[in-house]
Design a protein around this motif. Structure first.
Motif, PDB file in Angstrom:
ATOM      1  N   ASP A  75       0.802  -1.221   0.000  1.00 11.85           N
ATOM      2  CA  ASP A  75       0.000   0.000   0.000  1.00 11.85           C
ATOM      3  C   ASP A  75       0.837   1.274   0.000  1.00 11.85           C
ATOM      4  OD1 ASP A  75       1.040  -0.223   2.504  1.00 11.85           O
ATOM      5  OD2 ASP A  75      -0.886  -0.300   3.559  1.00 11.85           O
ATOM      6  N   LYS A  76       2.099   1.169  -0.419  1.00  7.64           N
ATOM      7  CA  LYS A  76       2.917   2.373  -0.489  1.00  7.64           C
ATOM      8  C   LYS A  76       3.733   2.383  -1.767  1.00  7.64           C
ATOM      9  CE  LYS A  76       6.539   0.347   2.469  1.00  7.64           C
ATOM     10  NZ  LYS A  76       7.269   0.504   3.746  1.00  7.64           N
ATOM     11  N   LYS A  77       4.245   3.544  -2.115  1.00  9.62           N
ATOM     12  CA  LYS A  77       5.017   3.705  -3.330  1.00  9.62           C
ATOM     13  C   LYS A  77       6.359   2.975  -3.222  1.00  9.62           C
ATOM     14  CE  LYS A  77       2.244   6.430  -5.702  1.00  9.62           C
ATOM     15  NZ  LYS A  77       1.730   6.064  -7.050  1.00  9.62           N
ATOM     16  N   ILE A  78       6.886   2.593  -4.376  1.00  8.42           N
ATOM     17  CA  ILE A  78       8.185   1.933  -4.426  1.00  8.42           C
ATOM     18  C   ILE A  78       9.222   2.944  -4.894  1.00  8.42           C
ATOM     19  CG2 ILE A  78       9.523   0.055  -5.445  1.00  8.42           C
ATOM     20  CD1 ILE A  78       6.887  -1.404  -5.967  1.00  8.42           C
ATOM     21  N   SER A  79      10.205   3.188  -4.061  1.00  9.17           N
ATOM     22  CA  SER A  79      11.274   4.112  -4.412  1.00  9.17           C
ATOM     23  C   SER A  79      12.357   3.340  -5.167  1.00  9.17           C
ATOM     24  CB  SER A  79      11.875   4.749  -3.154  1.00  9.17           C
ATOM     25  OG  SER A  79      12.976   5.569  -3.489  1.00  9.17           O
ATOM     26  N   THR A  80      12.582   3.704  -6.443  1.00 12.53           N
ATOM     27  CA  THR A  80      13.531   2.986  -7.297  1.00 12.53           C
ATOM     28  C   THR A  80      14.709   3.882  -7.660  1.00 12.53           C
ATOM     29  OG1 THR A  80      11.706   1.704  -8.235  1.00 12.53           O
ATOM     30  CG2 THR A  80      13.783   1.679  -9.439  1.00 12.53           C
ATOM     31  N   MET A  81      15.914   3.353  -7.507  1.00 10.18           N
ATOM     32  CA  MET A  81      17.102   4.118  -7.886  1.00 10.18           C
ATOM     33  C   MET A  81      17.248   4.154  -9.404  1.00 10.18           C
ATOM     34  SD  MET A  81      17.877   0.765  -7.498  1.00 10.18           S
ATOM     35  CE  MET A  81      18.478   0.431  -5.863  1.00 10.18           C
ATOM     36  N   SER A  82      18.017   5.084  -9.921  1.00 10.40           N
ATOM     37  CA  SER A  82      18.269   5.146 -11.357  1.00 10.40           C
ATOM     38  C   SER A  82      19.174   3.984 -11.750  1.00 10.40           C
ATOM     39  CB  SER A  82      18.942   6.477 -11.713  1.00 10.40           C
ATOM     40  OG  SER A  82      20.180   6.605 -11.039  1.00 10.40           O
ATOM     41  N   THR A  83      19.021   3.519 -12.997  1.00 11.58           N
ATOM     42  CA  THR A  83      19.797   2.369 -13.463  1.00 11.58           C
ATOM     43  C   THR A  83      20.003   2.464 -14.960  1.00 11.58           C
ATOM     44  OG1 THR A  83      19.819  -0.047 -13.637  1.00 11.58           O
ATOM     45  CG2 THR A  83      17.674   1.027 -13.716  1.00 11.58           C
ATOM     46  N   SER A  84      21.022   1.810 -15.452  1.00  4.73           N
ATOM     47  CA  SER A  84      21.277   1.771 -16.891  1.00  4.73           C
ATOM     48  C   SER A  84      20.523   0.631 -17.568  1.00  4.73           C
ATOM     49  CB  SER A  84      22.778   1.605 -17.153  1.00  4.73           C
ATOM     50  OG  SER A  84      23.258   0.404 -16.556  1.00  4.73           O
TER      51      SER A  84
END
Length: 441
Positions: free
Chosen positions: A163-172
């Motif tokens: 029930d919460k947002k997923i924080s995703t790091m930048s990636t190639s």
């Protein structure tokens, strides 16, 4: 503050966001989560060219990417050998831990062991595939005592909702959609239908309808469970909400776990018959008969309808699966391994451990032994497809034939194919083969 700064979650047979145990834990433990799916070339190479199952996989991954976007993330992909790729991805993205749901196949378990040793990060696996962890059930060789133990130790832990947002790091890494745009695979199955089945299927009437292939009496949930579009806990939850005697459907789930239980505790059954007395049977293995079986041209309508359904839909009705397996081994006297490989090439719901277990059972060489049973394909069609609605759907050449003729191919000449063997004669030979007596054909 999370347990880890950066977690890579590796999707495999769990292509959903809702009620995904490993993903839920990754989001709880990580400040950032990188969702990844790897197109494993060793697995893809086993698929025939233009395999319809690849179309289903493509649509399932697009659906998963859409679910992740709703949570503020994306699904990223790589192509190759996970044992080589994951250490690279971990290093390039400063990953502190790789989370994934546990795999049980022989290839998957070896692969995961190797990856755990090769990455400079934690490797955490979670139980998502079964209702009951295999190690929680004492070793059993027969289904009924297994089922009693299985029910005794099972405790429903509920459904996990992210029930919460997923924080995703930048990636190639590329998004999975960018990769899938290259392919135009055919898919006959709606990847969204699994959720509708859970809501609308009549679990209460399953026992009365499951054996009749002309009715829509089976749930057809197996492909959605196989690819993880719905979780096995969601299936159990839907069964419980039906508020009726649903032990028969629950036992179907338990059979799936029983065959995995056998494979885990007796791994040699992958290549060897479970019953020692049934090893080294003197199969006839005639290629011409095998081709007739594969193409639905044996002259036995229920068998042929089932084999044609398999090729057309990548699925086959459960009752008919038993009939075609019995026919291959007991009538055509062909090694069940030939049938296992053919099903592997076509079944959308293919599960290696379940497929091997079912084929060993149907050919009377496996666990949960019963007295040797030979299905009479003519009596089976009379009983379970009396008006030949199922048969005529897949063998339109029989549209103008009366059911009495269709059920008796040894007596009546059916224009589409003549019986390749006499069921009654071959049944006698099969009994000699299974008793390891000399035969003269």
């Amino acid at each position: 503050m999370g347990k880890f700064k950066n977690i890579l979650f590796w999707f495999r047979q769990d292509l959903r966001v809702f009620d995904n145990v490993g993903l839920w834990n990754a989001i709880e433990d990580g400040e950032n989560v990188l969702p990844v799916f790897i197109f494993d070339e060793k697995i893809l190479d086993r698929f025939p060219q233009n395999d319809k199952r690849l179309g289903f996989l493509k649509d399932a991954l697009i659906r998963l990417d859409s679910q992740l976007q709703e949570k503020g993330s994306r699904l990223y992909s790589a192509v190759g050998d996970p044992q080589k790729l994951l250490p690279q991805i971990v290093k390039e993205n400063n990953i502190d831990a790789v989370y994934t749901n546990r795999s049980y196949g022989p290839y998957g378990t070896t692969r995961d062991t190797n990856i755990k040793k090769s990455i400079n990060a934690e490797f955490c696996q979670f139980e998502d595939f079964f209702l009951v962890k295999p190690e929680n059930v004492p070793v059993r060789k027969v289904f009924t005592p297994f089922y009693k133990q299985w029910k005794n130790v099972f405790e429903f832990s509920g459904i996990l909702n992210i029930d919460k947002k997923i924080s995703t790091m930048s990636t190639s890494l590329s998004t999975v959609v960018d990769y899938l745009d290259k392919f135009d695979f055919e898919n006959l199955w709606d990847v969204h239908e699994g959720d509708n089945i859970l809501k609308n299927f009549d679990f209460c009437n399953y026992e009365n309808t499951r054996n009749y292939p002309f009715q829509d009496g089976t749930s057809k949930l197996s492909p959605y469970v196989r690819f993880g579009l719905v979780s096995i806990r969601q299936v159990y939850d839907a069964i419980q909400k039906s508020n009726c005697d649903n032990d028969v459907f629950l036992s179907e789930i338990a059979w799936r776990e029983f065959w995995n239980h056998i494979a885990i505790n007796f791994p040699w059954t992958e290549n060897l018959e479970f019953l020692e007395k049934r090893r080294g049977l003197d199969w006839l293995n005639e290629e011409k008969l095998f081709e007739a079986w594969k193409e639905g041209q044996t002259g036995y309508p229920l068998v042929d309808a089932g084999m044609r359904q398999l090729k057309q839909e990548s699925w086959i009705h459960n009752r008919v699966r038993m009939v075609v397996a019995s026919f291959l081994t007991k009538d055509l006297l062909i090694d069940r391994r030939w049938g296992e490989r053919h099903f592997e090439n076509y079944l959308l719901d293919y599960d290696r451990n379940v497929n091997i277990g079912n084929w060993q059972w149907a050919s009377s060489v496996g666990a949960d032994p019963k007295p040797m049973r030979i299905f009479n394909p003519m009596l089976q069609s009379q009983r379970f497809d009396p008006e030949c609605k199922y048969i005529k759907k897949y063998i339109p050449e029989l549209e103008n034939y009366h059911p009495g003729q269709i059920h008796n191919p040894l007596r009546y000449n059916l224009s589409y194919a003549k019986p390749v063997v006499d069921h009654f004669e071959r049944s006698k030979i099969a009994k000699n083969i299974y008793n390891k007596q000399n035969i003269d054909i």
